[in-house]
Design an enzyme around this catalytic site. Structure first.
Site, PDB file in Angstrom:
ATOM      1  N   SER A   8       0.795  -1.241   0.158  1.00  0.00           N
ATOM      2  CA  SER A   8       0.000  -0.145  -0.037  1.00  0.00           C
ATOM      3  C   SER A   8       1.074   1.176   0.041  1.00  0.00           C
ATOM      4  O   SER A   8       1.553   1.453   0.869  1.00  0.00           O
ATOM      5  CB  SER A   8      -1.011   0.059   1.200  1.00  0.00           C
ATOM      6  OG  SER A   8      -1.448   1.409   1.334  1.00  0.00           O
ATOM      7  N   HIS A  33      -1.235  -1.372  -4.204  1.00  0.00           N
ATOM      8  CA  HIS A  33      -2.575  -0.804  -3.439  1.00  0.00           C
ATOM      9  C   HIS A  33      -2.466   0.624  -3.424  1.00  0.00           C
ATOM     10  O   HIS A  33      -1.559   1.264  -2.782  1.00  0.00           O
ATOM     11  CB  HIS A  33      -2.577  -1.659  -2.179  1.00  0.00           C
ATOM     12  CG  HIS A  33      -3.865  -1.548  -1.348  1.00  0.00           C
ATOM     13  ND1 HIS A  33      -5.259  -1.983  -1.946  1.00  0.00           N
ATOM     14  CD2 HIS A  33      -4.450  -0.731  -0.453  1.00  0.00           C
ATOM     15  CE1 HIS A  33      -6.181  -1.732  -1.266  1.00  0.00           C
ATOM     16  NE2 HIS A  33      -5.690  -1.015  -0.294  1.00  0.00           N
ATOM     17  N   ASP A  35      -4.496   3.737  -1.950  1.00  0.00           N
ATOM     18  CA  ASP A  35      -5.594   4.181  -1.263  1.00  0.00           C
ATOM     19  C   ASP A  35      -6.094   5.613  -1.319  1.00  0.00           C
ATOM     20  O   ASP A  35      -5.403   6.373  -1.332  1.00  0.00           O
ATOM     21  CB  ASP A  35      -5.047   4.027   0.208  1.00  0.00           C
ATOM     22  CG  ASP A  35      -5.045   2.569   1.046  1.00  0.00           C
ATOM     23  OD1 ASP A  35      -5.915   1.906   0.450  1.00  0.00           O
ATOM     24  OD2 ASP A  35      -3.933   2.275   1.200  1.00  0.00           O
ATOM     25  N   MET A  37      -8.613   8.470  -0.323  1.00  0.00           N
ATOM     26  CA  MET A  37      -9.276   8.909   0.993  1.00  0.00           C
ATOM     27  C   MET A  37      -9.791  10.247   0.880  1.00  0.00           C
ATOM     28  O   MET A  37      -8.969  11.270   0.190  1.00  0.00           O
ATOM     29  CB  MET A  37      -8.573   8.726   2.186  1.00  0.00           C
ATOM     30  CG  MET A  37      -8.077   7.449   2.497  1.00  0.00           C
ATOM     31  SD  MET A  37      -7.177   7.339   3.879  1.00  0.00           S
ATOM     32  CE  MET A  37      -6.536   5.533   3.842  1.00  0.00           C
ATOM     33  N   HIS A  67      -8.308   1.354  -3.958  1.00  0.00           N
ATOM     34  CA  HIS A  67      -9.173   1.157  -2.886  1.00  0.00           C
ATOM     35  C   HIS A  67      -9.880   2.474  -2.532  1.00  0.00           C
ATOM     36  O   HIS A  67      -9.160   3.378  -1.972  1.00  0.00           O
ATOM     37  CB  HIS A  67      -8.187   0.686  -1.697  1.00  0.00           C
ATOM     38  CG  HIS A  67      -9.334   0.540  -0.506  1.00  0.00           C
ATOM     39  ND1 HIS A  67      -8.620   0.104   0.760  1.00  0.00           N
ATOM     40  CD2 HIS A  67     -10.683   0.542  -0.385  1.00  0.00           C
ATOM     41  CE1 HIS A  67      -9.477   0.217   1.723  1.00  0.00           C
ATOM     42  NE2 HIS A  67     -10.536   0.323   1.114  1.00  0.00           N
ATOM     43  N   MET A  69     -12.078   5.076  -0.594  1.00  0.00           N
ATOM     44  CA  MET A  69     -12.613   5.347   0.680  1.00  0.00           C
ATOM     45  C   MET A  69     -13.332   6.649   0.366  1.00  0.00           C
ATOM     46  O   MET A  69     -12.803   7.445   1.076  1.00  0.00           O
ATOM     47  CB  MET A  69     -11.740   5.242   1.570  1.00  0.00           C
ATOM     48  CG  MET A  69     -11.312   3.664   1.944  1.00  0.00           C
ATOM     49  SD  MET A  69      -9.730   3.654   2.772  1.00  0.00           S
ATOM     50  CE  MET A  69      -8.560   3.505   1.545  1.00  0.00           C
ATOM     51  N   MET A 138     -11.427  -5.815   5.378  1.00  0.00           N
ATOM     52  CA  MET A 138     -10.665  -4.772   6.271  1.00  0.00           C
ATOM     53  C   MET A 138     -10.584  -5.330   7.556  1.00  0.00           C
ATOM     54  O   MET A 138     -11.522  -5.707   8.530  1.00  0.00           O
ATOM     55  CB  MET A 138     -11.280  -3.431   6.498  1.00  0.00           C
ATOM     56  CG  MET A 138     -11.612  -2.546   5.055  1.00  0.00           C
ATOM     57  SD  MET A 138     -10.085  -2.177   4.335  1.00  0.00           S
ATOM     58  CE  MET A 138      -9.201  -1.208   5.463  1.00  0.00           C
ATOM     59  N   ASP A 176      -6.798  -6.344   4.354  1.00  0.00           N
ATOM     60  CA  ASP A 176      -5.905  -5.094   4.138  1.00  0.00           C
ATOM     61  C   ASP A 176      -6.161  -4.573   5.591  1.00  0.00           C
ATOM     62  O   ASP A 176      -7.053  -4.325   6.303  1.00  0.00           O
ATOM     63  CB  ASP A 176      -6.758  -4.145   3.387  1.00  0.00           C
ATOM     64  CG  ASP A 176      -6.121  -2.624   3.319  1.00  0.00           C
ATOM     65  OD1 ASP A 176      -4.863  -2.501   3.805  1.00  0.00           O
ATOM     66  OD2 ASP A 176      -6.773  -1.841   2.494  1.00  0.00           O
TER      67      ASP A 176
HETATM   68  C1  DX5 Z   1      -6.380   1.793   5.404  1.00  0.00           C
HETATM   69  C2  DX5 Z   1      -5.839   1.387   4.084  1.00  0.00           C
HETATM   70  C3  DX5 Z   1      -4.968   0.425   4.164  1.00  0.00           C
HETATM   71  C4  DX5 Z   1      -3.487   0.870   4.625  1.00  0.00           C
HETATM   72  C5  DX5 Z   1      -2.847  -0.241   5.333  1.00  0.00           C
HETATM   73  O1  DX5 Z   1      -7.487   2.552   5.445  1.00  0.00           O
HETATM   74  O2  DX5 Z   1      -6.883   0.919   3.243  1.00  0.00           O
HETATM   75  O3  DX5 Z   1      -4.388   0.022   2.817  1.00  0.00           O
HETATM   76  O4  DX5 Z   1      -2.354   1.484   3.967  1.00  0.00           O
HETATM   77  O5  DX5 Z   1      -1.752   0.036   6.142  1.00  0.00           O
HETATM   78  P1  DX5 Z   1      -0.923  -1.143   7.242  1.00  0.00           P
HETATM   79  O6  DX5 Z   1      -0.451  -2.307   6.392  1.00  0.00           O
HETATM   80  O7  DX5 Z   1       0.226  -0.058   7.564  1.00  0.00           O
HETATM   81  O8  DX5 Z   1      -2.103  -1.242   8.138  1.00  0.00           O
HETATM   82 ZN    ZN Z   2      -6.370  -0.103   1.478  1.00  0.00          ZN
END
Ligand code: DX5
Ligand code: ZN
Length: 219
Positions: A8, A33, A35, A37, A67, A69, A138, A176
Site C-alpha cells: 500500500s 494498492h 488508497d 481517501m 481502494h 474510501m 478490512m 487489508d
Molecule cells: C487503511 C488502508 C490500508 C493501509 C494499510 O485505510 O486501506 O491499505 O494502507 O496500512 P498498514 O498495512 O500499515 O496497516
Molecule cells: Zn487499502
C-alpha cells in the site's frame, strides 16, 4: 489462486512515489494498492486519479488495485478507469446503489471489488458475487496506515471464502490492515490470497527481504 502481495503506497515516501513503486516491484510485489481517501467517508485525505495518471505516464505499467474510501463513489469511477486502474474496490456504505456502482466499474473494463469494514456484515455479498472479482476484508477501520490488526477479521475471511467457493467464480480474497510477516500465515490459512501491507513493507529497511519473509510465511 497464486498469492499476491500488494504494497500500500499510503506508507510510501510520497516525495519519491514513482521510485518507491519501482523499488517494491523490483522487490517482488505483485500489484500496487492505491488508497484513495476523501476526508468525508474516512477522516483522512490522500491522492486521486491525477496521481495514478501521472504514474502511468511515467511508465509504471503494473497492476493497480484502487481502494476507494470516498463518498459518493460513482463520479470518481470513470476518472479512475481513464487513469488506468485495474481493480477498483468500493465500500457498500459509500454508495446508494452498489449494483450500479459495480456495473460502472465492470462496463469500464476494470475488475470490481467490494470492501467490508470490521463492523460490516457480509450480508450483501451473495447478492453481488456474480459481479465482483475481488472481496476485500478490512482488518482495521479504514483511514490510516499502521493500525493494529483486528482479530475478528479471521472469521470474516473464512465466511467470505465459503461464499466465494460456493459461487464457483474466480474471485480474489484480499485482506487489508495490520498485515505483516508475523500474521500473514494466519490470514492465508483463513482463505486470503491477496495481501495488502503498507507500513510493514515501506517501513522496513529491505523491501525485498520483507516481501520474501511474507511469501515464506504464506507457505
Ligand atoms: C487503511 C488502508 C490500508 C493501509 C494499510 O485505510 O486501506 O491499505 O494502507 O496500512 P498498514 O498495512 O500499515 O496497516
Ligand atoms: Zn487499502
Amino acid at each position: 489462486m497464486e498469492p499476491w502481495i500488494a504494497p500500500s503506497i499510503l506508507a510510501a515516501d510520497f516525495s519519491r512515489l514513482g521510485e518507491e513503486i519501482r523499488s517494491v516491484l523490483a522487490a517482488g510485489a505483485d500489484l500496487i494498492h492505491f488508497d484513495v481517501m476523501d476526508n468525508h467517508y474516512v477522516p483522512n485525505l490522500t491522492i486521486g486519479p491525477l496521481v495514478l495518471e501521472s504514474l502511468r505516464k511515467a511508465g509504471i505499467g503494473c497492476a493497480m488495485d484502487v481502494h476507494l474510501m470516498v463518498k459518493p463513489v460513482d463520479r470518481l469511477v470513470g476518472d479512475f478507469l481513464d487513469a488506468g486502474a485495474d481493480f477498483i474496490s468500493v465500500h457498500p456504505e459509500a454508495t446508494e446503489h452498489l449494483h450500479r456502482t459495480l456495473g460502472l466499474i465492470k462496463e469500464g473494463g476494470a475488475k470490481a471489488g467490494i470492501v467490508f469494514n470490521p463492523a460490516t456484515p457480509l450480508a450483501v455479498l451473495p447478492e453481488v458475487i456474480d459481479m465482483v472479482d475481488l472481496v476485500l476484508v478490512m482488518s482495521v477501520n479504514p483511514g490510516f496506515g499502521g493500525q493494529a490488526f483486528i482479530g475478528s477479521s479471521i472469521e470474516k475471511l473464512k465466511a467470505a471464502r465459503k461464499i466465494i467457493d460456493a459461487s464457483g467464480r474466480e474471485v480474489r480474497l484480499e485482506i487489508d490492515g495490520g498485515i505483516k510477516a508475523s500474521n500473514i500465515g494466519s490470514v492465508a490459512s483463513a482463505g486470503a490470497d491477496t495481501f495488502v501491507a503498507g507500513s510493514a513493507i515501506f517501513g522496513s529497511e529491505d523491501y525485498s527481504a520483507t516481501i520474501s519473509a511474507m511469501r515464506a510465511a504464506i507457505g
